[in-house]
Design an enzyme around this catalytic site. Structure first.
Site, PDB file in Angstrom:
ATOM      1  N   ASP A 149       0.861  -1.196   0.000  1.00 51.58           N
ATOM      2  CA  ASP A 149       0.000   0.000   0.000  1.00 51.58           C
ATOM      3  C   ASP A 149       0.890   1.237   0.000  1.00 51.58           C
ATOM      4  O   ASP A 149       1.874   1.282   0.745  1.00 51.58           O
ATOM      5  CB  ASP A 149      -0.846   0.089   1.281  1.00 51.58           C
ATOM      6  CG  ASP A 149      -1.808  -1.072   1.434  1.00 51.58           C
ATOM      7  OD1 ASP A 149      -2.026  -1.773   0.432  1.00 51.58           O
ATOM      8  OD2 ASP A 149      -2.321  -1.267   2.549  1.00 51.58           O
ATOM      9  N   CYS A 383     -26.408   3.561  24.497  1.00 51.00           N
ATOM     10  CA  CYS A 383     -26.232   4.918  23.981  1.00 51.00           C
ATOM     11  C   CYS A 383     -27.461   5.350  23.174  1.00 51.00           C
ATOM     12  O   CYS A 383     -28.485   5.692  23.758  1.00 51.00           O
ATOM     13  CB  CYS A 383     -24.935   5.002  23.184  1.00 51.00           C
ATOM     14  SG  CYS A 383     -24.288   6.673  23.140  1.00 51.00           S
ATOM     15  N   MET A 386     -30.485   3.822  24.402  1.00 50.23           N
ATOM     16  CA  MET A 386     -31.136   4.424  25.572  1.00 50.23           C
ATOM     17  C   MET A 386     -31.982   5.615  25.119  1.00 50.23           C
ATOM     18  O   MET A 386     -33.107   5.814  25.564  1.00 50.23           O
ATOM     19  CB  MET A 386     -30.106   4.913  26.591  1.00 50.23           C
ATOM     20  CG  MET A 386     -30.781   5.517  27.817  1.00 50.23           C
ATOM     21  SD  MET A 386     -29.693   6.443  28.914  1.00 50.23           S
ATOM     22  CE  MET A 386     -30.094   8.126  28.444  1.00 50.23           C
ATOM     23  N   HIS A 509     -21.200   3.139  26.793  1.00 48.57           N
ATOM     24  CA  HIS A 509     -21.037   1.913  25.995  1.00 48.57           C
ATOM     25  C   HIS A 509     -20.407   0.809  26.849  1.00 48.57           C
ATOM     26  O   HIS A 509     -19.175   0.679  26.878  1.00 48.57           O
ATOM     27  CB  HIS A 509     -20.134   2.190  24.790  1.00 48.57           C
ATOM     28  CG  HIS A 509     -20.797   3.011  23.735  1.00 48.57           C
ATOM     29  ND1 HIS A 509     -21.585   2.467  22.756  1.00 48.57           N
ATOM     30  CD2 HIS A 509     -20.792   4.346  23.526  1.00 48.57           C
ATOM     31  CE1 HIS A 509     -22.035   3.432  21.966  1.00 48.57           C
ATOM     32  NE2 HIS A 509     -21.572   4.585  22.415  1.00 48.57           N
ATOM     33  N   GLU A 511     -20.173  -2.240  26.309  1.00 49.01           N
ATOM     34  CA  GLU A 511     -19.526  -3.305  25.521  1.00 49.01           C
ATOM     35  C   GLU A 511     -18.002  -3.203  25.507  1.00 49.01           C
ATOM     36  O   GLU A 511     -17.313  -4.202  25.315  1.00 49.01           O
ATOM     37  CB  GLU A 511     -20.075  -3.334  24.085  1.00 49.01           C
ATOM     38  CG  GLU A 511     -19.768  -2.114  23.213  1.00 49.01           C
ATOM     39  CD  GLU A 511     -20.819  -1.017  23.288  1.00 49.01           C
ATOM     40  OE1 GLU A 511     -21.487  -0.907  24.334  1.00 49.01           O
ATOM     41  OE2 GLU A 511     -20.956  -0.252  22.312  1.00 49.01           O
TER      42      GLU A 511
HETATM   43  N1  GLN Z   1     -26.114   9.884  18.211  1.00 55.74           N
HETATM   44  C1  GLN Z   1     -26.225   9.837  19.624  1.00 55.74           C
HETATM   45  C2  GLN Z   1     -25.437  10.958  20.295  1.00 55.74           C
HETATM   46  O1  GLN Z   1     -24.564  11.524  19.705  1.00 55.74           O
HETATM   47  C3  GLN Z   1     -25.819   8.477  20.172  1.00 55.74           C
HETATM   48  C4  GLN Z   1     -24.374   8.150  19.987  1.00 55.74           C
HETATM   49  C5  GLN Z   1     -24.041   6.699  20.174  1.00 55.74           C
HETATM   50  O2  GLN Z   1     -24.911   5.842  20.142  1.00 55.74           O
HETATM   51  N2  GLN Z   1     -22.793   6.387  20.336  1.00 55.74           N
HETATM   52  O3  GLN Z   1     -25.651  11.276  21.427  1.00 55.74           O
END
Ligand code: GLN
Length: 534
Positions: A149, A383, A386, A509, A511
């Protein structure tokens, strides 16, 4: 001991699992008592992947310090069980931006700025930062992309120079390649590997080890041939057949003798013997048949499952701990708006709505939340998951039909999700969200507190919008519990529905902090609820 460097390059094609290989080797060394650190160099020009579409790049993995990084950092953290920082990932864009900024300031007065030495020196400085900031004895550095690359050339040139600067005895090059399989003759081919090694040698790097990835068993005549043509020791050609279980790879790397070879060649002094009991147990339980639970994952980038890498892994970790196997039903949120894919949602034992940006599929996510709430299906929102859960609640429980997030409807009369004041003046898109680790206090007696078994936690964030405090009372009166708040009480971090077996969602998050042997409590909560329902 001088810092030892393992440099990983890729040959033939991308996506052969260079990151997982590096992570697995890192673990085998950690198991021998070494302090290891990992770094990924991304040759593209973006400053970070934060502004890139998940379709192009897969998941953006967020670290404690808020760095938005490549998904390989997730592999490193999960396999090696370490917490990385910003120094562990940088891009060509960052390197160029830094040098150009210095040039504008006049730092190079009179000089011509060139790839060698200015760009390569900056790359060198950044590689050096890892050992400096972590005190690692062994630093594993993975170069993104494939040899050949155009973008990766300055990076490879830097590693070549580094080999002399830190001493040849402290540097080891591992080239990860792919052996294509010809269906008509049933053969594996080594020629592309030979070519990629030739390309590497033309820039002055001879690999010390070749890891030859393949979907089919590789016999000795083939590895001998690679050794001969590529001028690598026979024991240093390691075939790595695609594993059925991702977490088996460290065991395979161990069995192939890779860490012992490294110990010998780099003159390492292990302080302990590896103990693979826990990993073996983990892999054994993955291989054992377990009862299935179905989780409908309602997202917007579902064609590219890499966009949900950490979510998928976190579900697997939780499933293992709960003694079940998770089958993910991938649902396009916008399909639900068109009355499609409902069969997947209806047959699921749980629904998960992950994060995302932009309005596509939002109404579908809201429909999924409504279905979960009304039918009392276990639900986990991450996120955006929610935020959509709250919009749904405002519309259908509180009765505010116009409820929305100001991300999707600026004129909503009931903006339950809104920008915080300090976000309003920001016009740049890159690196300006609420990013990284923030503390969250849990409400006694809530499902979240029960899941965590703790009263205060720290979780990683990546979002711009927040729950709008103007509506907290309305929500609480209607049966929503804000079970996680920032310590000053100003930010909603977790929301859950009181009258529901498990409808829990976080602004952060979770995860990113799940580990194979330590599932994340909120995921475990979901999977246990799904198992019970089943
Ligand atoms: N778009 C939403 C925000 O900016 C959620 C972001 C997300 O899910 N990471 O708050």
């Amino acid at each position: 001991m001088a810092t030892k460097y393992l440099f990983f390059t890729g040959g033939v094609v991308s996506s052969v699992g260079k990151g997982v290989t590096a992570a697995a080797i890192g673990l085998t060394l950690k198991e021998r008592g070494f302090k290891v650190a990992v770094q990924k160099l991304d040759p593209y020009i973006n400053v970070d992947p934060g502004t890139m579409s998940p379709y192009q790049h897969g998941e953006v993995y967020v670290l404690d310090d808020g760095a938005e990084t490549d998904l390989d950092l997730g592999h490193y953290e999960r396999f090696i069980d370490i917490r990385l920082s910003r120094v562990s990932n940088f891009t060509a864009g960052q390197v160029y931006a830094e040098i150009i900024q210095k040039e504008r300031k006049g730092d190079f007065l009179g000089g011509t700025i060139q790839v060698i030495p200015h760009i390569t020196n900056e790359i060198k400085r950044r590689v050096g930062l890892v050992a400096k900031t972590t005190g690692a004895e062994i630093v594993l550095v993975e170069v993104g992309g494939t040899v050949g690359d155009i973008e990766s050339q300055p990076f490879l040139e830097t590693l070549r120079q580094l080999r002399n600067e830190v001493g040849r005895e402290n540097v080891f090059f591992i080239h990860v390649t792919w052996l294509p399989h010809i269906g008509a003759t049933g053969e594996l081919k080594t020629k592309p590997t030979q070519h990629s090694v030739a390309a590497l040698r033309s820039i002055g790097i001879s690999p010390n080890m070749i890891i030859a990835r393949s979907d089919f068993p590789v016999d000795n005549s083939l590895t001998d041939k690679i050794a001969l043509f590529c001028d690598v020791e026979k024991e240093a050609v390691v075939p790595m057949v695609t594993a059925e279980v991702l977490y088996e790879i460290p065991l395979l790397i161990e069995k192939a003798g890779v860490p012992d070879f490294l110990v010998e060649k780099l003159n390492l002094k292990p302080t302990q013997k590896p103990d693979w009991k826990k990993w073996k147990k983990l892999v054994d339980s993955v291989k054992k048949p377990r009862p299935k639970v179905k989780v409908a994952l309602v997202g917007k980038y579902v064609e590219l499952q890499d966009a949900y890498m950490s979510v998928r892994e976190a579900l697997k970790h939780a499933a293992l701990a709960a003694g079940v196997e998770v089958e993910i039903g991938w649902v396009h949120a916008s399909d639900l708006e068109k009355d499609k894919s409902w069969d997947i949602v209806q047959s699921a034992d749980a629904i998960l709505v992950p994060g995302g940006f932009g309005s596509r599929g939002i109404e579908g996510k809201i429909l999924a939340a409504r279905y979960a709430r009304e039918k009392k299906i276990p639900y986990l929102g991450l996120c955006l998951g929610m935020q959509t859960m709250c919009i749904e609640f405002a519309r259908n429980v509180i009765g505010q039909e116009d409820a929305n997030s100001s991300e999707f409807d600026r004129s909503s009369e009931y903006p339950v999700i809104d920008l915080m004041h300090d976000q309003r003046a920001i016009s740049d898109m890159g690196g300006t969200m609420r990013l990284g680790l923030y503390p969250c206090e849990l409400k006694k007696g809530s499902k979240a507190a029960a899941a965590y078994g703790e009263s205060k936690v720290d979780e990683r964030h990546r979002h711009r919008f927040e729950f709008n405090n103007a509506y907290r009372e309305d929500f609480e009166k209607a049966g929503m519990v804000f079970s996680g708040l920032s310590p000053d009480g100003k930010l909603v971090e977790i929301a859950e529905i009181a009258e529901h077996p498990y409808m829990v969602a976080s602004q952060f998050h979770p995860e990113f902090l799940s580990r194979p042997n330590r599932p994340h409590p909120l995921f475990l909560g979901l999977v246990k609820a799904a198992k019970e329902r089943r």
